[in-house]
Design a protein around this motif. Sequence first.
Motif, PDB file in Angstrom:
ATOM      1  N   UNK A 150       0.872  -1.324  -0.088  1.00 54.29           N
ATOM      2  CA  UNK A 150       0.196  -0.156  -0.004  1.00 54.29           C
ATOM      3  C   UNK A 150       0.916   1.153   0.054  1.00 54.29           C
ATOM      4  N   UNK A 151       1.954   1.165   0.745  1.00 52.10           N
ATOM      5  CA  UNK A 151       2.714   2.548   0.987  1.00 52.10           C
ATOM      6  C   UNK A 151       3.524   2.482  -0.272  1.00 52.10           C
ATOM      7  N   UNK A 152       4.311   1.436  -0.888  1.00 51.99           N
ATOM      8  CA  UNK A 152       5.112   1.219  -1.965  1.00 51.99           C
ATOM      9  C   UNK A 152       4.323   1.997  -3.305  1.00 51.99           C
ATOM     10  N   UNK A 153       3.037   1.429  -3.444  1.00 52.50           N
ATOM     11  CA  UNK A 153       2.110   1.935  -4.888  1.00 52.50           C
ATOM     12  C   UNK A 153       1.442   3.079  -4.421  1.00 52.50           C
ATOM     13  N   UNK A 159      -0.537   9.348  -1.188  1.00 49.39           N
ATOM     14  CA  UNK A 159      -1.874   9.279  -0.390  1.00 49.39           C
ATOM     15  C   UNK A 159      -1.321   8.994   1.003  1.00 49.39           C
ATOM     16  N   UNK A 160      -0.481   8.145   1.383  1.00 50.91           N
ATOM     17  CA  UNK A 160      -0.128   7.864   2.616  1.00 50.91           C
ATOM     18  C   UNK A 160       0.407   8.966   3.289  1.00 50.91           C
ATOM     19  N   UNK A 214      -1.017  10.805   6.601  1.00 52.35           N
ATOM     20  CA  UNK A 214      -0.143  10.788   7.786  1.00 52.35           C
ATOM     21  C   UNK A 214      -0.472  12.582   8.270  1.00 52.35           C
ATOM     22  N   UNK A 215      -0.249  13.327   7.038  1.00 55.78           N
ATOM     23  CA  UNK A 215      -0.277  14.689   7.736  1.00 55.78           C
ATOM     24  C   UNK A 215      -1.639  15.149   8.285  1.00 55.78           C
ATOM     25  N   UNK A 216      -2.613  14.533   7.821  1.00 59.57           N
ATOM     26  CA  UNK A 216      -4.034  14.830   8.342  1.00 59.57           C
ATOM     27  C   UNK A 216      -4.216  14.198   9.844  1.00 59.57           C
ATOM     28  N   UNK A 217      -3.674  13.160  10.048  1.00 62.10           N
ATOM     29  CA  UNK A 217      -4.021  12.117  11.144  1.00 62.10           C
ATOM     30  C   UNK A 217      -2.840  12.172  12.311  1.00 62.10           C
ATOM     31  N   UNK A 218      -1.687  12.588  11.827  1.00 58.32           N
ATOM     32  CA  UNK A 218      -0.321  12.498  12.748  1.00 58.32           C
ATOM     33  C   UNK A 218       0.401  13.648  12.222  1.00 58.32           C
ATOM     34  N   UNK A 259       4.660   4.981   9.443  1.00 54.98           N
ATOM     35  CA  UNK A 259       5.065   3.684   8.817  1.00 54.98           C
ATOM     36  C   UNK A 259       5.702   2.692   9.560  1.00 54.98           C
ATOM     37  N   UNK A 260       6.511   3.160  10.327  1.00 51.68           N
ATOM     38  CA  UNK A 260       7.652   2.081  11.076  1.00 51.68           C
ATOM     39  C   UNK A 260       6.717   1.493  12.209  1.00 51.68           C
ATOM     40  N   UNK A 261       5.837   2.445  12.710  1.00 48.96           N
ATOM     41  CA  UNK A 261       4.862   2.111  13.933  1.00 48.96           C
ATOM     42  C   UNK A 261       4.020   1.171  13.376  1.00 48.96           C
ATOM     43  N   UNK A 262       3.613   1.231  12.327  1.00 50.39           N
ATOM     44  CA  UNK A 262       2.536   0.399  11.833  1.00 50.39           C
ATOM     45  C   UNK A 262       3.139  -0.846  11.436  1.00 50.39           C
TER      46      UNK A 262
END
Length: 224
Positions: free
Chosen positions: A56-59, A63-64, A68-72, A81-84
Motif C-alpha cells: 500500500x505504501x509502495x504503490x 496518499x499515505x 499521515x499529515x492529516x492524522x499525525x 509507517x515504522x510504527x504500523x
Amino acid sequence: MLARADVACLVAGFSLWFSVVGASGGLSADAFFAALTLRSVLAALLISSSHVLYALVWYSPKSFMSLCAALAPRSTAVSVFSALVAVAKVTQQVGLIGWASTHGNVLEMVISMGAVRWVTALLLMGVGQSLNLSIYRAIGKDGVYYGFKLGRPVPWSTAFPFNAGFRHPQYVGGMLSQLGVFALLATPSSLHAGLLALMAWWVLLYALTSLMEASDDNDIKGAD
C-alpha cells in the motif's frame, strides 16, 4: 530479484532447518489440505498484514503521506509507517502462535524442544537479526521504511551488508529469524496440520515484496 548472497544465505538456512527439524509428514497432500481450514486461512491473512502494508505504501506513497499529515501532523510518514509495521509484525506472530495453539500447548511445545532444536533456532534468529540490525546501521530508519518514497533523503550505502553482495538483507534476515520461530513450533502434530504450508506462504510473501521493490528500486517519484 535476489542476489547470490541472498540466495546462498536462504539455501543455507532452509538446509539447516530441514536437516534438523525434518518434514515428518508435513509435505504430504493431507498436510497441505489441512492448511485450507478456516483457522489456517485466518492465520495466513494475519501473516500477510505487513506485506499488504508494504504494498500500500509502495504503490501509493503520496496518499499515505497525505493521510499521515492529516492524522499525525507531528510525526513523519516514515515514523508512522515504522510504527504500523511494528504492529503488523506482532500481528503476524499472533496469527502464527494462535494457529499453533490449536495443535498443542505452545509453551509446553517450545520448552520441550531439545538442545539441538534450540541451538538451531537461536542460530537462525541470531543470523537473521544481525542482518536486520546491519541494514538499520547502513541506511537508517528512513532507508528501511521507504523514506525515498515518503519524502526523506536516503544516502546510497556500500557498507555491510550491501558490500557482501546482499540485495534484500532485511527480508533475508526476517525469513531466517522466522525459520527460527518455526523450528520451535514444529512438532509432528503441527507439521501434519499444515505448518510447512504456512512457512511456504511466508516465503512467498517475502518473495513478492522483494519483486515489488526490485521492479521500482529507489524511484523517488513514487506512485499514487
